[in-house]
Write a protein that holds these residues in place. Structure first.
Motif, PDB file in Angstrom:
ATOM      1  N   UNK A 112       0.840  -1.200   0.000  1.00  0.00           N
ATOM      2  CA  UNK A 112       0.000   0.000   0.000  1.00  0.00           C
ATOM      3  C   UNK A 112       0.875   1.250   0.000  1.00  0.00           C
ATOM      4  N   UNK A 113       1.891   1.262   0.841  1.00  0.00           N
ATOM      5  CA  UNK A 113       2.774   2.434   0.947  1.00  0.00           C
ATOM      6  C   UNK A 113       3.555   2.654  -0.343  1.00  0.00           C
ATOM      7  N   UNK A 114       4.004   1.570  -0.957  1.00  0.00           N
ATOM      8  CA  UNK A 114       4.750   1.702  -2.213  1.00  0.00           C
ATOM      9  C   UNK A 114       3.864   2.277  -3.311  1.00  0.00           C
ATOM     10  N   UNK A 115       2.635   1.788  -3.385  1.00  0.00           N
ATOM     11  CA  UNK A 115       1.695   2.301  -4.377  1.00  0.00           C
ATOM     12  C   UNK A 115       1.390   3.776  -4.119  1.00  0.00           C
ATOM     13  N   UNK A 116       1.110   4.113  -2.856  1.00  0.00           N
ATOM     14  CA  UNK A 116       0.765   5.499  -2.508  1.00  0.00           C
ATOM     15  C   UNK A 116       1.913   6.451  -2.810  1.00  0.00           C
ATOM     16  N   UNK A 117       3.124   6.059  -2.496  1.00  0.00           N
ATOM     17  CA  UNK A 117       4.269   6.934  -2.767  1.00  0.00           C
ATOM     18  C   UNK A 117       4.403   7.201  -4.262  1.00  0.00           C
TER      19      UNK A 117
END
Length: 271
Positions: free
Chosen positions: A167-172
Protein backbone atom coordinates in the motif's frame (compact mmCIF):
# COMPACT_ATOMS: atom_id res chain seq x y z
CA UNK A 1 -4.59 -11.48 10.64
CA UNK A 2 -3.94 -7.81 11.44
CA UNK A 3 -6.23 -6.04 8.92
CA UNK A 4 -8.15 -2.75 8.97
CA UNK A 5 -10.31 -1.64 6.05
CA UNK A 6 -11.11 2.06 6.16
CA UNK A 7 -14.61 2.93 4.99
CA UNK A 8 -14.22 6.28 3.23
CA UNK A 9 -17.20 8.55 3.70
CA UNK A 10 -18.41 12.12 3.57
CA UNK A 11 -21.73 11.50 5.33
CA UNK A 12 -23.23 9.48 8.18
CA UNK A 13 -23.93 5.85 7.32
CA UNK A 14 -24.61 2.49 8.92
CA UNK A 15 -21.30 0.67 9.09
CA UNK A 16 -20.98 -3.11 8.60
CA UNK A 17 -21.26 -5.15 11.77
CA UNK A 18 -17.57 -6.01 11.67
CA UNK A 19 -14.88 -4.14 13.60
CA UNK A 20 -12.45 -4.66 10.73
CA UNK A 21 -14.29 -1.84 8.90
CA UNK A 22 -13.39 1.57 10.36
CA UNK A 23 -15.14 4.75 9.10
CA UNK A 24 -12.79 7.49 7.88
CA UNK A 25 -14.29 10.85 6.96
CA UNK A 26 -12.62 12.35 3.89
CA UNK A 27 -12.50 16.05 3.09
CA UNK A 28 -13.05 16.93 6.74
CA UNK A 29 -10.93 20.07 6.42
CA UNK A 30 -13.60 21.61 4.19
CA UNK A 31 -16.69 20.01 5.75
CA UNK A 32 -18.24 19.60 9.19
CA UNK A 33 -16.89 16.69 11.26
CA UNK A 34 -19.18 13.68 11.48
CA UNK A 35 -17.73 12.10 14.61
CA UNK A 36 -15.65 9.52 12.73
CA UNK A 37 -11.92 9.18 12.33
CA UNK A 38 -10.90 12.19 10.20
CA UNK A 39 -8.49 12.73 7.32
CA UNK A 40 -7.57 16.26 8.48
CA UNK A 41 -5.33 15.06 11.33
CA UNK A 42 -1.61 14.37 11.22
CA UNK A 43 0.05 14.54 7.81
CA UNK A 44 -2.86 15.14 5.44
CA UNK A 45 -4.18 16.66 2.20
CA UNK A 46 -7.78 16.84 3.39
CA UNK A 47 -8.26 20.38 2.04
CA UNK A 48 -7.59 19.07 -1.48
CA UNK A 49 -10.53 16.65 -1.38
CA UNK A 50 -12.34 18.60 -4.09
CA UNK A 51 -9.63 17.50 -6.54
CA UNK A 52 -8.50 14.21 -5.02
CA UNK A 53 -11.86 12.82 -3.83
CA UNK A 54 -11.40 9.63 -1.76
CA UNK A 55 -7.63 9.79 -2.34
CA UNK A 56 -7.32 12.16 0.62
CA UNK A 57 -8.22 9.10 2.67
CA UNK A 58 -5.60 6.95 0.94
CA UNK A 59 -3.00 9.64 1.62
CA UNK A 60 -3.98 9.78 5.29
CA UNK A 61 -3.65 6.00 5.66
CA UNK A 62 -0.26 6.05 3.95
CA UNK A 63 1.14 8.77 6.17
CA UNK A 64 -0.52 8.10 9.51
CA UNK A 65 -1.17 4.36 9.89
CA UNK A 66 1.94 2.44 10.89
CA UNK A 67 0.90 -0.27 13.33
CA UNK A 68 -1.00 -2.81 11.21
CA UNK A 69 0.15 -5.33 8.63
CA UNK A 70 -2.73 -5.13 6.12
CA UNK A 71 -4.90 -2.17 5.16
CA UNK A 72 -7.70 -1.52 2.74
CA UNK A 73 -10.22 1.02 1.52
CA UNK A 74 -13.88 0.78 0.61
CA UNK A 75 -16.74 3.28 0.43
CA UNK A 76 -19.65 3.90 2.75
CA UNK A 77 -21.96 2.37 0.13
CA UNK A 78 -19.55 0.20 -1.89
CA UNK A 79 -17.80 -2.89 -0.56
CA UNK A 80 -15.85 -5.74 -2.05
CA UNK A 81 -18.05 -8.82 -1.86
CA UNK A 82 -17.67 -12.58 -2.26
CA UNK A 83 -19.34 -14.80 -4.85
CA UNK A 84 -22.39 -15.10 -2.59
CA UNK A 85 -22.63 -11.30 -2.60
CA UNK A 86 -21.74 -10.91 1.07
CA UNK A 87 -19.34 -8.25 2.35
CA UNK A 88 -16.08 -10.07 2.91
CA UNK A 89 -14.69 -10.68 6.39
CA UNK A 90 -11.22 -11.07 7.82
CA UNK A 91 -11.20 -14.84 7.54
CA UNK A 92 -11.92 -14.61 3.80
CA UNK A 93 -9.14 -12.08 3.30
CA UNK A 94 -6.79 -14.30 5.25
CA UNK A 95 -7.46 -17.12 2.78
CA UNK A 96 -7.13 -14.81 -0.21
CA UNK A 97 -3.72 -13.53 0.91
CA UNK A 98 -2.35 -17.06 0.97
CA UNK A 99 -2.46 -16.83 -2.83
CA UNK A 100 -2.82 -13.17 -3.83
CA UNK A 101 -0.98 -9.94 -3.00
CA UNK A 102 -3.75 -7.40 -3.56
CA UNK A 103 -7.54 -7.38 -3.72
CA UNK A 104 -9.51 -4.86 -5.76
CA UNK A 105 -12.52 -4.52 -8.05
CA UNK A 106 -13.12 -6.44 -11.23
CA UNK A 107 -11.81 -4.59 -14.24
CA UNK A 108 -14.30 -2.55 -16.27
CA UNK A 109 -14.22 -3.25 -20.00
CA UNK A 110 -15.02 -0.09 -21.98
CA UNK A 111 -16.52 0.30 -25.44
CA UNK A 112 -13.61 2.51 -26.53
CA UNK A 113 -10.14 3.29 -25.29
CA UNK A 114 -9.71 4.74 -21.82
CA UNK A 115 -8.19 7.88 -23.35
CA UNK A 116 -11.14 8.32 -25.71
CA UNK A 117 -13.68 7.96 -22.93
CA UNK A 118 -11.81 10.24 -20.56
CA UNK A 119 -11.42 12.97 -23.19
CA UNK A 120 -15.13 12.73 -24.01
CA UNK A 121 -16.18 13.29 -20.41
CA UNK A 122 -13.36 15.18 -18.67
CA UNK A 123 -10.60 17.69 -19.28
CA UNK A 124 -8.04 15.40 -20.91
CA UNK A 125 -5.16 17.78 -20.13
CA UNK A 126 -4.73 16.19 -16.70
CA UNK A 127 -4.54 12.67 -18.13
CA UNK A 128 -2.06 13.66 -20.83
CA UNK A 129 0.07 15.52 -18.28
CA UNK A 130 0.01 12.43 -16.06
CA UNK A 131 1.61 10.52 -18.93
CA UNK A 132 4.27 13.19 -19.35
CA UNK A 133 5.11 13.15 -15.65
CA UNK A 134 5.33 9.35 -15.63
CA UNK A 135 7.68 9.53 -18.61
CA UNK A 136 9.94 11.90 -16.66
CA UNK A 137 9.78 10.48 -13.14
CA UNK A 138 9.05 6.80 -13.72
CA UNK A 139 10.11 6.02 -17.30
CA UNK A 140 9.91 2.28 -16.65
CA UNK A 141 6.12 2.70 -16.37
CA UNK A 142 5.63 4.81 -19.49
CA UNK A 143 5.28 2.11 -22.16
CA UNK A 144 2.69 0.30 -20.06
CA UNK A 145 0.85 3.57 -19.43
CA UNK A 146 0.65 4.25 -23.17
CA UNK A 147 -0.45 0.71 -23.93
CA UNK A 148 -3.20 0.71 -21.31
CA UNK A 149 -4.40 4.29 -21.84
CA UNK A 150 -5.09 3.28 -25.43
CA UNK A 151 -6.67 0.03 -24.29
CA UNK A 152 -10.18 -0.51 -23.03
CA UNK A 153 -9.79 -1.62 -19.40
CA UNK A 154 -9.64 0.11 -16.01
CA UNK A 155 -10.27 -0.51 -12.34
CA UNK A 156 -12.74 1.73 -10.53
CA UNK A 157 -13.55 3.03 -7.09
CA UNK A 158 -10.07 3.22 -5.57
CA UNK A 159 -10.94 0.17 -3.47
CA UNK A 160 -7.92 -1.93 -2.57
CA UNK A 161 -6.85 -4.29 0.21
CA UNK A 162 -3.21 -5.29 0.50
CA UNK A 163 -0.23 -5.39 2.84
CA UNK A 164 0.71 -2.04 4.34
CA UNK A 165 4.11 -2.44 2.67
CA UNK A 166 2.59 -2.66 -0.82
CA UNK A 167 0.00 0.00 0.00
CA UNK A 168 2.77 2.43 0.95
CA UNK A 169 4.75 1.70 -2.21
CA UNK A 170 1.69 2.30 -4.38
CA UNK A 171 0.77 5.50 -2.51
CA UNK A 172 4.27 6.93 -2.77
CA UNK A 173 4.31 6.30 -6.53
CA UNK A 174 0.80 7.66 -7.05
CA UNK A 175 1.11 10.87 -5.04
CA UNK A 176 4.59 11.64 -6.36
CA UNK A 177 3.04 11.67 -9.83
CA UNK A 178 -0.06 13.64 -8.89
CA UNK A 179 1.73 16.31 -6.86
CA UNK A 180 3.87 17.04 -9.90
CA UNK A 181 0.87 17.04 -12.25
CA UNK A 182 -0.88 19.43 -9.86
CA UNK A 183 1.92 21.95 -10.38
CA UNK A 184 1.50 21.86 -14.15
CA UNK A 185 -2.25 22.08 -14.76
CA UNK A 186 -4.99 24.57 -13.98
CA UNK A 187 -6.95 22.86 -11.20
CA UNK A 188 -9.98 25.10 -11.77
CA UNK A 189 -10.59 24.44 -15.46
CA UNK A 190 -13.43 21.97 -14.97
CA UNK A 191 -16.92 23.37 -14.85
CA UNK A 192 -18.28 21.67 -11.70
CA UNK A 193 -17.25 19.86 -8.53
CA UNK A 194 -17.78 16.44 -10.10
CA UNK A 195 -15.32 17.04 -12.94
CA UNK A 196 -12.77 18.74 -10.70
CA UNK A 197 -12.15 15.42 -8.93
CA UNK A 198 -9.71 14.63 -11.71
CA UNK A 199 -7.09 12.84 -9.61
CA UNK A 200 -9.72 10.55 -8.12
CA UNK A 201 -10.71 9.44 -11.63
CA UNK A 202 -7.22 9.00 -13.06
CA UNK A 203 -6.00 7.04 -10.03
CA UNK A 204 -8.54 4.29 -10.75
CA UNK A 205 -6.78 3.70 -14.05
CA UNK A 206 -3.27 4.14 -12.66
CA UNK A 207 -3.81 1.25 -10.26
CA UNK A 208 -4.02 -0.99 -13.32
CA UNK A 209 -0.76 0.46 -14.65
CA UNK A 210 0.98 -0.06 -11.31
CA UNK A 211 -0.07 -3.69 -10.82
CA UNK A 212 0.85 -4.59 -14.41
CA UNK A 213 4.34 -3.13 -14.25
CA UNK A 214 5.04 -4.65 -10.83
CA UNK A 215 3.47 -7.98 -11.77
CA UNK A 216 1.25 -7.91 -8.68
CA UNK A 217 -0.87 -11.02 -8.19
CA UNK A 218 -4.36 -9.52 -7.96
CA UNK A 219 -7.65 -10.99 -6.79
CA UNK A 220 -10.52 -9.15 -8.52
CA UNK A 221 -13.86 -9.09 -6.68
CA UNK A 222 -17.37 -7.93 -7.34
CA UNK A 223 -18.57 -4.72 -5.71
CA UNK A 224 -21.75 -4.65 -3.65
CA UNK A 225 -23.90 -1.59 -3.01
CA UNK A 226 -25.68 -1.08 0.30
CA UNK A 227 -28.26 1.46 1.42
CA UNK A 228 -30.34 3.89 -0.58
CA UNK A 229 -28.86 7.08 -1.99
CA UNK A 230 -30.27 10.40 -0.87
CA UNK A 231 -31.14 11.28 -4.46
CA UNK A 232 -33.20 8.08 -4.76
CA UNK A 233 -35.19 9.07 -1.69
CA UNK A 234 -35.66 12.51 -3.22
CA UNK A 235 -36.87 10.95 -6.47
CA UNK A 236 -39.50 8.95 -4.61
CA UNK A 237 -40.66 12.00 -2.66
CA UNK A 238 -40.97 14.23 -5.75
CA UNK A 239 -42.78 11.54 -7.73
CA UNK A 240 -45.18 11.08 -4.82
CA UNK A 241 -45.94 14.79 -4.82
CA UNK A 242 -46.69 14.73 -8.56
CA UNK A 243 -48.95 11.70 -8.21
CA UNK A 244 -50.75 13.22 -5.21
CA UNK A 245 -51.74 16.05 -7.56
CA UNK A 246 -52.62 13.46 -10.25
CA UNK A 247 -49.99 15.07 -12.48
CA UNK A 248 -48.83 11.93 -14.28
CA UNK A 249 -47.33 13.92 -17.14
CA UNK A 250 -45.17 15.91 -14.72
CA UNK A 251 -44.17 12.73 -12.90
CA UNK A 252 -43.13 11.06 -16.15
CA UNK A 253 -41.12 14.09 -17.29
CA UNK A 254 -39.35 14.34 -13.94
CA UNK A 255 -38.53 10.63 -13.97
CA UNK A 256 -37.13 10.74 -17.52
CA UNK A 257 -35.00 13.80 -16.69
CA UNK A 258 -33.68 11.95 -13.63
CA UNK A 259 -33.06 8.77 -15.63
CA UNK A 260 -31.14 10.53 -18.40
CA UNK A 261 -29.03 12.43 -15.88
CA UNK A 262 -28.13 9.23 -14.02
CA UNK A 263 -27.39 7.39 -17.28
CA UNK A 264 -24.87 10.06 -18.25
CA UNK A 265 -23.41 10.11 -14.74
CA UNK A 266 -22.93 6.31 -14.79
CA UNK A 267 -21.08 6.49 -18.11
CA UNK A 268 -18.84 9.26 -16.84
CA UNK A 269 -18.21 7.37 -13.58
CA UNK A 270 -16.84 4.40 -15.49
CA UNK A 271 -14.48 6.74 -17.30
Amino acid sequence: MDLTIYTLTHKHFTKPDDNMYVPLQVGTAINSPLGYLRDDTGDNISALNGYYSELTGLYWIWKNVHDINYVGTCHYRRYLIDENEHIMNEKQYEQIFKEYELVTTKRVVLNNSYHYGFSANHNVTALDMTGEVIKELYPEYYDTFIQLVNGNETYFGNMIVTSKELFDKYAEWLFTIFFEVQKRIDMETDKDSYHRRVFGFISEFLLLVWVRVNNINVKECKVGMVGEKAETRELKAVLSSFLAKEDTKGAMQYFMDFYNKRLMFSWRRLM
